[in-house]
Scaffold this motif. Structure first.
Motif, PDB file in Angstrom:
ATOM      1  N   VAL A  19      14.241 -57.498  10.961  1.00 38.50           N
ATOM      2  CA  VAL A  19      14.332 -56.238  11.700  1.00 38.50           C
ATOM      3  C   VAL A  19      15.621 -56.268  12.523  1.00 38.50           C
ATOM      4  O   VAL A  19      15.910 -57.260  13.181  1.00 38.50           O
ATOM      5  CB  VAL A  19      13.104 -56.061  12.624  1.00 38.50           C
ATOM      6  CG1 VAL A  19      13.321 -54.911  13.579  1.00 38.50           C
ATOM      7  CG2 VAL A  19      11.855 -55.847  11.793  1.00 38.50           C
ATOM      8  N   GLY A  20      16.399 -55.208  12.448  1.00 33.13           N
ATOM      9  CA  GLY A  20      17.642 -55.162  13.224  1.00 33.13           C
ATOM     10  C   GLY A  20      18.831 -55.763  12.504  1.00 33.13           C
ATOM     11  O   GLY A  20      19.907 -55.896  13.086  1.00 33.13           O
ATOM     12  N   ALA A  21      18.662 -56.122  11.216  1.00 34.18           N
ATOM     13  CA  ALA A  21      19.779 -56.723  10.481  1.00 34.18           C
ATOM     14  C   ALA A  21      20.754 -55.659   9.996  1.00 34.18           C
ATOM     15  O   ALA A  21      21.820 -55.979   9.487  1.00 34.18           O
ATOM     16  CB  ALA A  21      19.255 -57.539   9.304  1.00 34.18           C
ATOM     17  N   GLY A  22      20.400 -54.377  10.157  1.00 36.48           N
ATOM     18  CA  GLY A  22      21.319 -53.314   9.783  1.00 36.48           C
ATOM     19  C   GLY A  22      21.055 -52.754   8.398  1.00 36.48           C
ATOM     20  O   GLY A  22      21.905 -52.098   7.816  1.00 36.48           O
ATOM     21  N   ARG A  23      19.836 -52.990   7.875  1.00 37.67           N
ATOM     22  CA  ARG A  23      19.543 -52.530   6.518  1.00 37.67           C
ATOM     23  C   ARG A  23      19.415 -51.011   6.461  1.00 37.67           C
ATOM     24  O   ARG A  23      20.038 -50.355   5.628  1.00 37.67           O
ATOM     25  CB  ARG A  23      18.232 -53.176   6.039  1.00 37.67           C
ATOM     26  CG  ARG A  23      18.313 -54.687   5.981  1.00 37.67           C
ATOM     27  CD  ARG A  23      16.939 -55.272   5.780  1.00 37.67           C
ATOM     28  NE  ARG A  23      16.044 -54.848   6.852  1.00 37.67           N
ATOM     29  CZ  ARG A  23      14.745 -55.068   6.853  1.00 37.67           C
ATOM     30  NH1 ARG A  23      14.177 -55.685   5.837  1.00 37.67           N
ATOM     31  NH2 ARG A  23      14.000 -54.667   7.869  1.00 37.67           N
ATOM     32  N   THR A  24      18.602 -50.464   7.385  1.00 33.52           N
ATOM     33  CA  THR A  24      18.437 -49.013   7.425  1.00 33.52           C
ATOM     34  C   THR A  24      19.777 -48.330   7.704  1.00 33.52           C
ATOM     35  O   THR A  24      20.119 -47.315   7.103  1.00 33.52           O
ATOM     36  CB  THR A  24      17.416 -48.644   8.520  1.00 33.52           C
ATOM     37  OG1 THR A  24      16.172 -49.229   8.170  1.00 33.52           O
ATOM     38  CG2 THR A  24      17.264 -47.153   8.655  1.00 33.52           C
ATOM     39  N   GLU A  25      20.530 -48.939   8.620  1.00 34.87           N
ATOM     40  CA  GLU A  25      21.831 -48.363   8.980  1.00 34.87           C
ATOM     41  C   GLU A  25      22.755 -48.296   7.769  1.00 34.87           C
ATOM     42  O   GLU A  25      23.518 -47.347   7.597  1.00 34.87           O
ATOM     43  CB  GLU A  25      22.495 -49.190  10.092  1.00 34.87           C
ATOM     44  CG  GLU A  25      21.847 -49.028  11.457  1.00 34.87           C
ATOM     45  CD  GLU A  25      20.602 -49.885  11.642  1.00 34.87           C
ATOM     46  OE1 GLU A  25      20.152 -50.544  10.683  1.00 34.87           O
ATOM     47  OE2 GLU A  25      20.061 -49.896  12.773  1.00 34.87           O
ATOM     48  N   LEU A  26      22.672 -49.330   6.906  1.00 37.13           N
ATOM     49  CA  LEU A  26      23.499 -49.335   5.704  1.00 37.13           C
ATOM     50  C   LEU A  26      23.179 -48.113   4.845  1.00 37.13           C
ATOM     51  O   LEU A  26      24.075 -47.365   4.426  1.00 37.13           O
ATOM     52  CB  LEU A  26      23.251 -50.625   4.915  1.00 37.13           C
ATOM     53  CG  LEU A  26      23.889 -50.666   3.521  1.00 37.13           C
ATOM     54  CD1 LEU A  26      25.406 -50.640   3.629  1.00 37.13           C
ATOM     55  CD2 LEU A  26      23.424 -51.885   2.747  1.00 37.13           C
ATOM     56  N   LEU A  27      21.881 -47.880   4.608  1.00 39.21           N
ATOM     57  CA  LEU A  27      21.491 -46.740   3.785  1.00 39.21           C
ATOM     58  C   LEU A  27      21.919 -45.430   4.445  1.00 39.21           C
ATOM     59  O   LEU A  27      22.414 -44.530   3.777  1.00 39.21           O
ATOM     60  CB  LEU A  27      19.976 -46.735   3.556  1.00 39.21           C
ATOM     61  CG  LEU A  27      19.378 -47.946   2.839  1.00 39.21           C
ATOM     62  CD1 LEU A  27      17.922 -47.673   2.466  1.00 39.21           C
ATOM     63  CD2 LEU A  27      20.169 -48.301   1.588  1.00 39.21           C
ATOM     64  N   ARG A  28      21.723 -45.358   5.761  1.00 37.32           N
ATOM     65  CA  ARG A  28      22.094 -44.118   6.463  1.00 37.32           C
ATOM     66  C   ARG A  28      23.580 -43.848   6.387  1.00 37.32           C
ATOM     67  O   ARG A  28      24.015 -42.702   6.323  1.00 37.32           O
ATOM     68  CB  ARG A  28      21.628 -44.163   7.925  1.00 37.32           C
ATOM     69  CG  ARG A  28      20.107 -44.066   8.066  1.00 37.32           C
ATOM     70  CD  ARG A  28      19.689 -44.087   9.521  1.00 37.32           C
ATOM     71  NE  ARG A  28      20.120 -42.895  10.243  1.00 37.32           N
ATOM     72  CZ  ARG A  28      19.407 -41.782  10.331  1.00 37.32           C
ATOM     73  NH1 ARG A  28      18.226 -41.719   9.750  1.00 37.32           N
ATOM     74  NH2 ARG A  28      19.859 -40.753  10.996  1.00 37.32           N
ATOM     75  N   SER A  29      24.403 -44.912   6.420  1.00 36.37           N
ATOM     76  CA  SER A  29      25.845 -44.662   6.370  1.00 36.37           C
ATOM     77  C   SER A  29      26.285 -44.297   4.959  1.00 36.37           C
ATOM     78  O   SER A  29      27.240 -43.542   4.780  1.00 36.37           O
ATOM     79  CB  SER A  29      26.639 -45.840   6.945  1.00 36.37           C
ATOM     80  OG  SER A  29      26.323 -47.021   6.268  1.00 36.37           O
ATOM     81  N   ILE A  30      25.581 -44.796   3.935  1.00 40.17           N
ATOM     82  CA  ILE A  30      25.912 -44.365   2.567  1.00 40.17           C
ATOM     83  C   ILE A  30      25.611 -42.876   2.404  1.00 40.17           C
ATOM     84  O   ILE A  30      26.391 -42.113   1.859  1.00 40.17           O
ATOM     85  CB  ILE A  30      25.092 -45.170   1.524  1.00 40.17           C
ATOM     86  CG1 ILE A  30      25.491 -46.644   1.544  1.00 40.17           C
ATOM     87  CG2 ILE A  30      25.284 -44.585   0.123  1.00 40.17           C
ATOM     88  CD1 ILE A  30      24.597 -47.538   0.697  1.00 40.17           C
TER      89      ILE A  30
END
Lengths: 332, 311, 522
Positions: C309-320
């Motif tokens: 949690v907090g590794a930036g996985r969701t953020e990666l998808l959101r930035s794509i």
């Protein structure tokens, strides 16, 4: 698993149908009950002249409420409609009484300028609240003052009167007892209903009201739709201003005080959720009629002003409570 | 800044006729404390006062207005600076009937003639402060009675009438209602309903239309202001009863002039708002010139306006 | 998530046959819907009792009855030999029953300490809050569950999801509890936090607290619980000692059929297929690293993204997807550089994004199934801005068939569907657009076992048709089952890649923790 889901799904579909019927019919039934009560308890309620009166008195609130429905559906609120109505009216009044204009041209120009004035404030409300993400409650509280101040400034606080005779006559015209101004409002109801229930635009407004982020992520330009909803509300206010002038033959910077609250009440009584995403124009039409019938019937009953005010307040709360109850009843 | 502009205008006006050096010594100075100049009523009143100053030519006017109706502090500051400047008289339309009593008391103690107009200071506050201060202003009740009498005369005894009231709780609304009731009693009219329309045209239109439905035999309407009278006249038109129902109003606003002329309205009452400040100034100067001190309520002019008065 | 904390020895030591809570034939209806149709089970002091079942099996209703939110219609509940009939949550607490709910009940703008002490705020005279006592009490409560690195004055709003869960647990443990009910407590926790939670649970068990543990994670159930009760369609269908049962038996009694084989299918991937999406140093605004994330995604591939949690996985998808605009870096689509300025642009370019939080970002619950399906492709079912209701229904029906959606009518609100079918509706929304790339964030969160298998099969068939799939998941077995390749993220960077032949929870976790161990916890 199959059994569970089919069960829950079919129960849901039944519930949903019942819910839709209850929602609109519930308000309709409330209106019919009111009409029956007043018909039985007063002598003049169910006369054609009185029905004409009610329709006349409902018109302005109805027009404002149609615009307000768009804004409330996306989870917003527009507190500025009363003030903007005054501003649009004095702008239109100024244009209409410009010396040397042909009456027809003057009326047309005035109508255009009232709608333009309404749209201007609608755009302002929408752009500011959508761009900076400021709650529309606060933005429109600001424009409420701006529009009122602007209306006073434009006129130097004076009343504009003596519009072209034809315009004045048009405002009192009826067709088979139905005021022409009310027919205009009905036309707007039809347009509003169509836009909200049959167009992509309306669908996206419902989406934003229910779940803005999901709607944005589904590829819709939420900013545009929010601004559009406020602009539609502004345009409705502009039309409301012209209707005001046609009906009363004056335009003054101090008219329309508190109109926003009546419009909000009509929308809420009509079953539209203040948090957005749920509601309909038909509900709003019925809500406005309930307010109009109540105001009229209570006077015919001979109730005092103060009693009248209290009862109107009770009805607003009752409508929302009933709505909650309906929701709970149909949810389980 | 308004203040500065007015003084500048005053200086300009005076310097045209007399050397600027001598004006302060020759003429008494009157300090005028006004309410919100954003309000048409007070704006006209100030213009009336300025015209009055130019016409009389025997005093110097210093006027202060307010930003908004509730900006009481500005008024108190104005009174205090007038005391410091040692003006000869202060004429004041108080924004708050209690808060202005203490500073005005100080002004009187400094030997300044104080005249209260437009809104009366609170009797109790005056008593508590031990101040005797006259009020110069119109009698709303008497004015309403004038209009009501005109209606009674036109309709004759027993005619059914209704009253459209102003804001419940407002003093002038209450006074005007009392005046209408006086006229109804004297003229032996029959009052069948009385409702508020909050001074509002649209509301008056709706409320009266509904009253008319409930009582189709209404013969006369007394509206507590002309804005509401306009709405009532429209409702009568819509009901096709123009001429059958007589309407009186109050205030004599420009918008009712055509209605009076076309006889859609019977009468209204003018309380000469524009002259009210000028009247109060006259009274103050009268005292300054050795006249008797003012006492109690000095009533200003009110006049019934009918279609005969409209050109 | 395997957990080594629990040993068989500890389990026997805590065993005690005295029932503290006994339910027999408890029933509950909501209007016409039967939620509980006869639930019986007993809870002993000093045991961890798992409650499992698919979504809609009645677990939530049962918990609501126990903690006094709803009243049962029928049946008996006996607490310590006396009839138990809580009339409010406060009453349940007074009886020593504490619940950690799946949905947080925290007050976001108040501090951690205020939240923990909210039920009984220490006060001085005249009702003035004794902040020193509040902070001390909160620190003590957090220390009890081994959380001592958190400032109790911080607003809860600023905490991550995992920490919020721990605060919630700390709050529940404030009162003297004899029975602690944990509703999906590990759903948002990382493996390490889960370990810590079970250490706390063990401590409570040793003190004689009876614990009800609700979970979808059978691994956790087998590693930590003493007994298990399975609910199906509102009935308790079995209760057994953990030692006497197996995962297969549990799943079978939960869903009534064997799924294991279906979940472990393998695919053949054509490694030479074209690259659909290529990222070079794409950096999300929340990322602390200028070099961002680089990766290639091929057509027909299912690429997994693992991480804490907090590794930036969701953020990666959101930035794509341009849900958040990337700070820097480049994105190539079919070899062409692209810069999306809004989700709209990404969608137009053939990308779909199934979000982590279905209720907040994916679905419009109150709107109809059809309206949800068509939400991202309104252009297809309209002409000149006018909706064609028939076309919308047809679209829903054809997609519904394709993805085996179980629903009543297309006009029913999405809220009437089960979690699994809701997720299918979100998938249908994107499939309606004929996407080339699907970004999937926790595609089976809150979905029961049966629907999970169906979603896996569906995702596989989509990849077989040539779609490129990028899957983020916190459930390692899910990634291992589903993916052709897994990238492990840590602190907004790719920490490493694991090929299918090397898939194991250990290989993935060691990469996920690599950065953590170097830098310590944040």
């Amino acid at each position: 698993m199959d059994a569970t889901e089919i069960n829950s799904a079919s129960a849901g579909s039944l519930g949903n149908t019942a819910k839709t019927v209850l929602r609109e019919a519930g308000i309709g039934i409330a209106l019919i009950v009111l009409i029956i009560v007043f018909s039985l308890t007063t002598q003049h309620f169910l006369t054609s002249a009185n029905i004409t009166n009610i329709l006349t008195q409902v018109t302005i609130n109805l027009v404002l409420s149609i615009g307000m429905t768009f804004v409330i559906l996306i989870g917003g609120i527009d507190l500025s409609v009363g003030s903007v109505l005054a501003f649009a009216a004095v702008v239109a009044g100024t244009v209409m009484t410009l010396p040397g204009l042909d009456p027809t041209v003057a009326v047309m120009l005035a109508t255009v300028s009232a709608v333009a004035a309404g749209i201007l404030f609608g755009l302002l409300n929408g752009l500011v609240s959508a761009w900076w993400g400021i709650p529309s409650f606060i933005v429109t509280l600001g424009t409420l003052n701006i529009a009122r101040g602007a209306a006073l400034q434009v006129t130097g606080a004076s009343t504009i009167y003596s519009f072209p005779a034809a315009f004045n006559a048009f405002g009192s015209q009826t067709i088979y007892g139905v005021p022409v101004l009310f027919l205009i409002a009905l036309l707007l109801v039809a347009i509003g209903w169509f836009v909200l229930s049959r167009t992509v635009f309306g669908r996206v407004l419902y989406g934003i009201g229910n779940n803005e982020e999901a709607t944005r992520l589904a590829g819709h330009n939420v900013f545009f739709y929010k601004v559009a909803a406020f602009t539609i509300c502004g345009a409705a206010v502009g039309i409301g201003a012209i209707i005001y002038m046609a009906r009363l033959n004056i335009a003054s910077p101090i008219i329309g005080i508190g109109f926003e609250l009546n419009a909000i009440a009509a929308v809420i009584i009509g079953g539209t959720s203040l948090s957005g995403g749920r509601g309909s124009i038909i509900g709003t039409l019925l809500g406005a009629c309930i307010i109009g019938v109540l105001a009229n019937g209570l006077i015919l009953l001979g109730l005092s002003d103060f009693m009248r005010q209290m009862i109107t307040g009770f009805v607003i709360i009752l409508a929302v409570v009933l709505d909650k109850y309906r929701e709970r009843l149909t949810k389980a | 800044m308004k203040f500065g502009k007015i003084i500048a205008a005053g200086i300009l006006a005076v310097s045209l006729t007399v050397p600027a050096v001598s004006f302060a010594a020759d003429k008494p100075v009157v300090g005028l404390v006004m309410k919100s100049l954003a309000n048409e009523f007070f704006k006209n009143m100030l213009e009336g006062a300025k015209a009055h100053e130019a016409k009389r030519g025997d005093y110097t006017l210093k006027a202060v207005g307010m930003q908004s109706e509730t900006d009481i502090e500005t008024q108190i500051n104005a009174v205090e600076s007038f005391i410091t400047e040692k003006v000869d008289a202060i004429v004041v339309a108080p924004a708050d009937s209690r808060a202005l009593v203490p500073p005005l008391k100080r002004a009187m103690e400094a030997g300044i003639v104080v005249v209260n107009f437009d809104v009366a200071l609170d009797e109790k506050a005056k008593q508590e402060a031990g101040v005797e201060l006259a009020f110069v202003g119109p009698d709303n009740r008497a004015g309403a009675k004038l209009a009501g009498d005109a209606l009674a005369k036109k309709l004759g005894e027993g005619a059914k009438v209704v009253i459209i009231e102003g804001n419940p709780g407002a003093d002038n609304a209450a006074q005007r209602k009392l005046g209408f009731e006086d006229a109804i009693k004297d003229g032996k009219l029959s009052l069948i309903d009385s409702r508020t329309a909050h001074w509002e045209t649209e509301e008056a239109n709706s409320v009266f239309a509904n009253m008319l439905t409930a009582n189709p035999d209404i013969k006369g309407v007394m509206a507590a202001n002309d804005s509401m009278a306009v709405g009532v006249v429209k409702a009568i038109e819509a009901a096709g009863k123009t001429g059958q129902i007589k309407v009186v109003g109050f205030d004599n606003i420009p918008a009712v002039q055509p209605l009076l002329k076309e006889k859609k309205m019977l009468a209204t009452v003018d309380q000469f708002g524009q002259q009210m400040a000028a009247d109060a100034i006259d009274k103050a100067i009268g005292v300054l010139k050795g006249g008797a001190p003012l006492k109690g309520w000095v009533k200003t002019d009110i006049k019934l306006v009918t279609s005969d008065d409209v050109k | 998530m395997a957990n080594p904390m629990q040993s068989a020895a500890a389990r026997t030591a805590a065993a005690d046959v005295r029932p503290v809570l006994e339910l027999s034939d408890v029933r509950k209806r909501f209007g016409g819907v039967v939620a509980l149709n006869g639930v019986s089970f007993s809870l002993r002091a000093g045991e961890v009792h798992a409650l499992v079942g698919e979504n809609g099996a009645g677990k939530s209703t049962l918990i609501k009855i126990l903690c006094g939110i709803v009243k049962r219609d029928d049946g008996n509940i006996v607490l310590d030999g006396a009839p138990y009939e809580p009339h409010s949550p406060a009453d349940a607490k007074a009886h020593g029953i504490q619940v950690v709910h799946q949905e947080f009940n925290l007050l976001p703008y108040l501090s951690v300490a205020e939240n923990i002490c909210f039920e009984d705020i220490p006060r001085k005279r005249f009702g003035i809050v004794d902040y020193k006592a509040v902070y001390d009490k909160a620190r003590h409560a957090l220390a009890r569950i081994g959380l001592d690195d958190i400032d109790v004055r911080r607003p809860v709003e600023t905490l991550g999801v995992a920490h919020r869960q721990l605060v919630e647990i700390a709050r529940a443990l404030m009162g003297e509890s004899r029975i602690l009910i944990l509703d999906e407590p590990t759903a948002t926790l990382t493996a390490r936090e889960t370990e810590r939670l079970f250490a706390i649970i063990n401590g409570l068990r040793a003190k004689g607290v009876a614990i009800v543990f609700v979970s979808h994670h059978l691994n956790e159930v087998f590693a930590n619980c003493d007994r298990v009760t399975v609910l199906r369609n509102g009935e308790s269908v079995m209760t057994a000692d953990i030692a006497d049962t197996t995962q297969e038996k549990l799943v079978a009694s939960m869903v009534g059929r064997q799924l294991a084989a279906q979940m472990a299918e393998t695919r053949n991937l054509d490694a030479s297929s074209r690259i659909a999406l290529s990222l070079k140093n794409l950096r999300h605004p929340a990322s602390p690293h200028a070099d961002g994330v680089s990766l290639d995604l091929r057509y027909g591939e299912i690429l997994g993204i693992a991480g804490l949690v907090g590794a930036g996985r969701t953020e990666l998808l959101r930035s794509i997807f341009a849900a958040d605009l990337p700070l820097s870096g480049t994105l190539e689509r079919d070899g062409q550089p692209r810069r999306y300025n809004s989700p709209k642009a990404a969608i137009r370019d053939g990308i779909g994004f199934l979000t982590e939080d279905r209720k907040e970002e994916g679905l419009i619950l109150a709107m109809s199934i059809a309206a949800n399906v068509s939400l991202a492709s309104l252009g297809k079912i309209s002409r000149a801005g006018l909706l064609d209701a028939d076309a919308e229904t047809r679209l829903t029906q054809s997609l519904g068939k394709e993805i085996k959606l179980k629903y009543g009518k297309a006009a029913d609100p999405a809220s009437t569907l089960s979690g699994g079918n809701q997720q299918k509706v979100v998938l249908a929304k994107w499939l309606a657009n004929d996407p080339k790339i699907l970004l999937l964030d926790e595609p089976t969160r809150g979905v029961d076992v049966g629907a999970k298998a169906e979603i896996y099969a569906l995702l596989r068939s989509l990849a077989d048709k040539g779609l490129a799939l990028l899957v983020v998941s916190s459930e390692l077995p899910e990634l291992i089952t589903l993916c052709d390749r897994i990238l492990v993220m840590s602190k907004h960077r790719i920490a490493g890649e694991v090929a299918r032949e090397d898939f194991s929870e250990e290989s993935i976790l060691s990469l996920a923790y690599k950065d953590e161990n170097n830098h310590g916890r944040h």
